[in-house]
Enzyme design. Sequence first.
Site, short mmCIF file in Angstrom:
data_model
loop_
_atom_site.label_atom_id
_atom_site.label_comp_id
_atom_site.label_asym_id
_atom_site.label_seq_id
_atom_site.Cartn_x
_atom_site.Cartn_y
_atom_site.Cartn_z
N GLY A 214 0.84 -1.20 0.00
CA GLY A 214 0.00 0.00 0.00
C GLY A 214 0.86 1.24 0.00
O GLY A 214 2.07 1.18 -0.26
N ASN A 215 0.27 2.37 0.26
CA ASN A 215 1.06 3.60 0.39
C ASN A 215 0.40 4.51 1.42
O ASN A 215 -0.68 4.22 1.93
CB ASN A 215 1.21 4.30 -0.97
CG ASN A 215 -0.12 4.71 -1.55
OD1 ASN A 215 -0.81 5.54 -1.00
ND2 ASN A 215 -0.50 4.07 -2.67
N ALA A 216 1.06 5.61 1.73
CA ALA A 216 0.66 6.44 2.87
C ALA A 216 -0.41 7.48 2.53
O ALA A 216 -0.66 8.38 3.33
CB ALA A 216 1.90 7.14 3.43
N SER A 217 -1.08 7.37 1.38
CA SER A 217 -2.09 8.38 1.04
C SER A 217 -3.20 8.39 2.08
O SER A 217 -3.75 7.34 2.44
CB SER A 217 -2.66 8.07 -0.34
OG SER A 217 -3.80 8.84 -0.56
N ALA B 140 -3.87 7.63 -4.96
CA ALA B 140 -2.51 7.14 -5.16
C ALA B 140 -2.61 5.65 -5.48
O ALA B 140 -2.61 4.80 -4.58
CB ALA B 140 -1.68 7.37 -3.90
#
Length: 397
Positions: free
Chosen positions: A208-211, A276
């Site tokens: 995943g990512n930090a969005s 994102a």
Amino acid sequence: MLKDKKILIAVTGSIAAYKIASLVRLLIKAKAKVQVIMTESASEFITPLTLATLSKNPVYTSFYKSENGEWNNHVELGLWADIMLVAPASANTIAKMSSGICDSLLMATYLSAKCPVAFAPAMDLDMYQHPSTKENIAKLIAFGHEMIAPGTGELASGLMGEGRMAEPEEIVSYLENKLNPINFYTNKNILVTAGPTYEAIDPVRFIGNASSGKMGYALAEAFAEKGANVTLISGPTNLKAHHSNIQTISITSAAEMYAAVQSNFEKTEIFVMAAAVADYTPTLQVKEKIKKTTGEMNVELTKTIDILKYIGEHKSKNQISIGFALETENELSNAQSKLKSKNADLIILNSLKDKGAGFNGDYNKVTMLDKQGLVEEYELKTKSKVAEDILQKITQL
Ligand code: CTP
């Protein structure tokens, strides 16, 4: 809706001038800023004192302030206003406006005004029907001015017919429509993507990512606030959209986001891709939790579909697409090439180099690059203020 809008009312000599008192009162109640100028003959019908008291501003009738010989600057008044409203517009003033006769402060202000001009005629039936009045009105319309058409009813002369100035309530609703870009978005179908996507490795792990999704949610709220129908396709976030115009579709992976975009494709007029989206997803999604072993482990990744690019390739001429670019280096040139390669109409660039801006915060600092080659850099602002700027920019695309 008229809060802080600057309205310059130019009152001319007609019996309908008495209605301007209630018009000013309604505008002040709606928190608009009102200034009034009058012709000499208008002050025979309503006193400047009445309108000054109601508008909470001095009323100007001539170039000079009688008490100290100071000059009333007509250019400043015209520059100050968001709109100049000539109401009531007498046959005489309409004629002067059409031919540019500058014999009063009101006419000098009109001739130097840079803002839109509207006029609400008020006159007797026969004067209104006269070919010269009709020709003058046609000329004003050709100049780009808008007429708030007179109604039909009993006239001051006792005659019945067309020529009665529009009622103050009608003028207020005209101004609301004219001065609010809301109309641009009313009932428009907008699709916004927000948040990250999670690409499952196994039932408990993901890439995943930090969005945080904050920018996308702020955009969805801003569109909804302006009357648009918003489909918000959101990856996993802690946020919740509250506006009744927002329909949220919760998804987890890039593939689910793509499917949700596809099923809303036809009806969408504006696509805003603030999510994102993961660029890669595990090739195999293991059904059971992967147990650790003694050796190293590799996860093979496959490219996800680029949704913004897909939209760019399939959109019709009535659809526009807006993408985001988050860059850490060569920001402008990377954003330019995204604009091109994804056939977007606008790219909103945020750089991680900008202090205070970024994924999780409440602030953002953006640069907007449009298809016409315009590059505009904005200040650091809250994400909801950035959303307002983006909405404003879209109206110009
Ligand atoms: N985007 C998308 N689908 C993807 C990847 C990105 O729709 N699979 C959209 C994003 O929502 C964003 C824009 O494309 O509006 C730019 O995304 P970004 O990740 O910055 O660009 P990439 O094309 O993925 O390029 P790179 O990762 O090399 O910067």
